[in-house]
Design a protein around this motif. Sequence first.
Motif, mmCIF file in Angstrom:
data_model
loop_
_atom_site.group_PDB
_atom_site.id
_atom_site.type_symbol
_atom_site.label_atom_id
_atom_site.label_comp_id
_atom_site.label_asym_id
_atom_site.label_seq_id
_atom_site.Cartn_x
_atom_site.Cartn_y
_atom_site.Cartn_z
ATOM 1 N N PHE A 127 -2.959 37.727 -42.418
ATOM 2 C CA PHE A 127 -3.262 38.005 -43.608
ATOM 3 C C PHE A 127 -4.290 38.796 -43.715
ATOM 4 N N ASP A 128 -4.505 40.168 -44.139
ATOM 5 C CA ASP A 128 -5.406 40.959 -44.214
ATOM 6 C C ASP A 128 -6.219 40.634 -45.595
ATOM 7 N N LEU A 129 -7.595 40.533 -45.350
ATOM 8 C CA LEU A 129 -8.309 39.926 -46.581
ATOM 9 C C LEU A 129 -9.188 41.179 -47.226
ATOM 10 N N GLY A 130 -9.109 42.478 -46.361
ATOM 11 C CA GLY A 130 -9.909 43.500 -46.869
ATOM 12 C C GLY A 130 -11.322 43.431 -46.085
ATOM 13 N N GLU A 131 -11.343 42.795 -44.851
ATOM 14 C CA GLU A 131 -12.752 42.907 -44.161
ATOM 15 C C GLU A 131 -12.689 44.045 -43.407
ATOM 16 N N SER A 132 -13.991 44.304 -42.978
ATOM 17 C CA SER A 132 -13.966 45.433 -41.993
ATOM 18 C C SER A 132 -14.373 45.056 -40.449
ATOM 19 N N THR A 133 -14.294 43.708 -40.351
ATOM 20 C CA THR A 133 -14.573 43.311 -38.847
ATOM 21 C C THR A 133 -13.529 41.971 -38.849
ATOM 22 N N ARG A 134 -13.035 41.675 -37.764
ATOM 23 C CA ARG A 134 -12.285 40.320 -37.478
ATOM 24 C C ARG A 134 -12.777 39.773 -36.034
ATOM 25 N N MET A 135 -12.995 38.456 -36.437
ATOM 26 C CA MET A 135 -13.623 37.771 -34.955
ATOM 27 C C MET A 135 -12.928 36.503 -34.994
ATOM 28 N N VAL A 136 -12.958 36.071 -33.353
ATOM 29 C CA VAL A 136 -12.148 34.861 -33.357
ATOM 30 C C VAL A 136 -13.268 34.018 -32.380
ATOM 31 N N ILE A 137 -13.268 32.741 -32.673
ATOM 32 C CA ILE A 137 -14.062 31.840 -31.946
ATOM 33 C C ILE A 137 -13.032 30.901 -31.018
ATOM 34 N N ALA A 138 -13.488 31.020 -29.560
ATOM 35 C CA ALA A 138 -12.611 29.713 -28.836
ATOM 36 C C ALA A 138 -13.716 29.170 -28.321
ATOM 37 N N SER A 139 -13.438 27.721 -28.145
ATOM 38 C CA SER A 139 -14.701 26.824 -27.830
ATOM 39 C C SER A 139 -14.211 26.370 -26.510
ATOM 40 N N PRO A 147 -5.848 31.533 -25.284
ATOM 41 C CA PRO A 147 -5.217 33.001 -25.621
ATOM 42 C C PRO A 147 -3.908 33.085 -25.179
ATOM 43 N N TYR A 148 -3.462 32.311 -24.383
ATOM 44 C CA TYR A 148 -2.028 32.039 -23.772
ATOM 45 C C TYR A 148 -1.260 31.744 -25.026
ATOM 46 N N LYS A 149 -1.623 30.823 -25.596
ATOM 47 C CA LYS A 149 -0.789 29.939 -26.450
ATOM 48 C C LYS A 149 -0.770 30.597 -28.057
ATOM 49 N N TYR A 150 -1.898 31.386 -28.347
ATOM 50 C CA TYR A 150 -1.946 32.211 -29.583
ATOM 51 C C TYR A 150 -2.459 33.606 -29.233
ATOM 52 N N PRO A 151 -1.637 34.279 -28.656
ATOM 53 C CA PRO A 151 -2.044 35.583 -28.297
ATOM 54 C C PRO A 151 -2.392 36.587 -29.255
ATOM 55 N N MET A 152 -1.465 36.585 -30.437
ATOM 56 C CA MET A 152 -1.678 37.494 -31.388
ATOM 57 C C MET A 152 -3.184 37.577 -32.042
ATOM 58 N N ILE A 153 -3.879 36.391 -32.373
ATOM 59 C CA ILE A 153 -5.135 36.526 -33.095
ATOM 60 C C ILE A 153 -6.215 36.926 -32.012
ATOM 61 N N PHE A 154 -6.023 36.817 -30.568
ATOM 62 C CA PHE A 154 -6.927 37.400 -29.441
ATOM 63 C C PHE A 154 -6.573 38.801 -29.599
ATOM 64 N N ARG A 155 -5.322 39.228 -29.895
ATOM 65 C CA ARG A 155 -5.147 40.693 -29.747
ATOM 66 C C ARG A 155 -5.731 41.506 -30.741
ATOM 67 N N GLU A 156 -5.815 40.890 -31.986
ATOM 68 C CA GLU A 156 -6.167 41.885 -33.271
ATOM 69 C C GLU A 156 -7.633 41.656 -33.673
ATOM 70 N N VAL A 157 -8.557 41.152 -32.880
ATOM 71 C CA VAL A 157 -9.970 40.853 -33.150
ATOM 72 C C VAL A 157 -10.651 42.067 -32.669
ATOM 73 N N ASP A 158 -11.989 42.151 -33.314
ATOM 74 C CA ASP A 158 -12.676 43.265 -32.850
ATOM 75 C C ASP A 158 -13.897 42.704 -31.768
ATOM 76 N N ALA A 159 -14.033 41.342 -31.732
ATOM 77 C CA ALA A 159 -14.665 40.561 -30.858
ATOM 78 C C ALA A 159 -14.278 39.114 -30.616
ATOM 79 N N ILE A 160 -14.646 38.457 -29.547
ATOM 80 C CA ILE A 160 -14.450 37.217 -29.169
ATOM 81 C C ILE A 160 -15.771 36.384 -28.910
ATOM 82 N N LEU A 161 -15.807 35.183 -29.699
ATOM 83 C CA LEU A 161 -16.919 34.264 -29.290
ATOM 84 C C LEU A 161 -16.476 33.071 -28.489
ATOM 85 N N VAL A 162 -17.058 32.795 -27.364
ATOM 86 C CA VAL A 162 -16.997 31.387 -26.720
ATOM 87 C C VAL A 162 -18.074 30.730 -26.982
ATOM 88 N N ASN A 163 -17.722 29.576 -27.831
ATOM 89 C CA ASN A 163 -18.579 28.815 -28.303
ATOM 90 C C ASN A 163 -18.603 27.378 -27.231
#
Lengths: 222, 123
Positions: A127-139, A147-163
Motif C-alpha cells: 500500500f502506497d501512502l504517498g511517502e517519499s521514502t520507505r524503510m524496513v527494520i529487521a531486529s 529477508p528470505y521469508k518476506y522478500p518483497m518488503i526488503f526489495r522495495e525499500v530505500d534503506a534497511i535498519l538492523v536494530n
Amino acid sequence: MKIEVKKNIMATNSSVAAGNRQRLAEHGVCMLNLMASPGAGKTSVIMKAIEGTRDRLKLAVIEGDIASEIDSLAIEAMDIPAIQINTGGSCHLTAAMVSTALDHLDLDSLDLIIIENVGNLVCPAEFDLGESTRMVIASVAEGHDKPYKYPMIFREVDAILVNKIDLLAHCDFDLAQFHQVVQGLNPAAPVIELSCRDSYGTDEWCQWLEATAIGSRLDLTS
Amino acid sequence: MHEYAITESILEIIQTEATRAGAIHVDEVTVVIGELTSFVDDSIRFYFDELAQGTVAEGASLKFQKLEARATCNSCGADFRPRNAFFSCPECRSAVFELRQGQELFIESIDVSQAEPTDIREN
C-alpha cells in the motif's frame, strides 16, 4: 454479457497516495514510511531519530496501530506532534488514513513526517501512502532469515535498519548472511546497524535521515 | 488480511460497472494477479462471498488469472521470468533488471445478466 473492465484494483489507494505526495511536495515535507514486524523497535528507532535530529529537523510522527494510543503518547511526551491512527483490526495503513492524519498536522512548520506503519512485513508493502521514502527494520532477535521469508518488503525499500544489534552476542543471528541476502534482494539500499539500548549506530541513522529529508526537500522543490 | 481492503475495492469497481451496463446480476468476475504480489486468491474469495451478500454480485464466481513475472536484464538484455524474489539474470547473473510484469492486480472482465427486454413503449 461479458464486459471488459481492465481496472486496477489498487487505483483508489494509488490516487489518494498521489494526492498525499503532491500535498507534501507543495509544503516541502519529506515523509518516511517505516515498516517492521511487531516488536522490532519501530517506536524506539523513531525516538532515537527525534533525539538526534530535533535541533535540525522539524518532525512529526503518524502512528499506526490496530489499537491503543501508547505510541503516540510516548512521542507527544517528547514534545513532538503525533497523530495516532487506530486501524481497528486492519493490518496496514492506507493512503486515505494518512490523508486524514495530514489534515491534523501543520505542514508548513514541518521538514519530516515519520509514519510508523502497523507491525507487519506483508501487507504494508503493498500500500502506497504517498511517502517519499520507505524503510524496513529487521531486529536481531527475529533472526537473520526474515529477508528470505518476506522478500518483497526488503526489495522495495530505500534503506534497511538492523536494530537490537547489542543482542548479537546472545542470538544465533548471522549478520554476514543477512548482509549477503539483502544485498542480493536490494543492492542499492544502505544497511544501518543500530542499538536503541546503547545508542550504537544512532549517529549513522540520524545522518542518513537528515540527508534523506533534506535531499527529498530539494527534489520536491526543484 | 490485506485482501479485505482489496475485496472492498473489487466490489466497488464491479458494482459501478454493473450499474453502468444496466445489469441485474454479476455472474462472474475475472481478476488478474501478478505472480510477484502477495495477494492470496483464496482469501479474496473468502471475503468476497461475505461482502457481496445483498449486492448485485452476490453469488458471483471469482476467477483468477495468474500473470507470470517477466524481466529484462539491464546488463545483457536477456528476457527472463524471475521465479522468486531472489532473482538474477539466468544468462549473465546480473541482479540489475527491469521488472516488466508480475506485480499487477486488476479486474479483467465481468460477466453480467441483464434484465429481459420488456415491452415498454415510450411515447
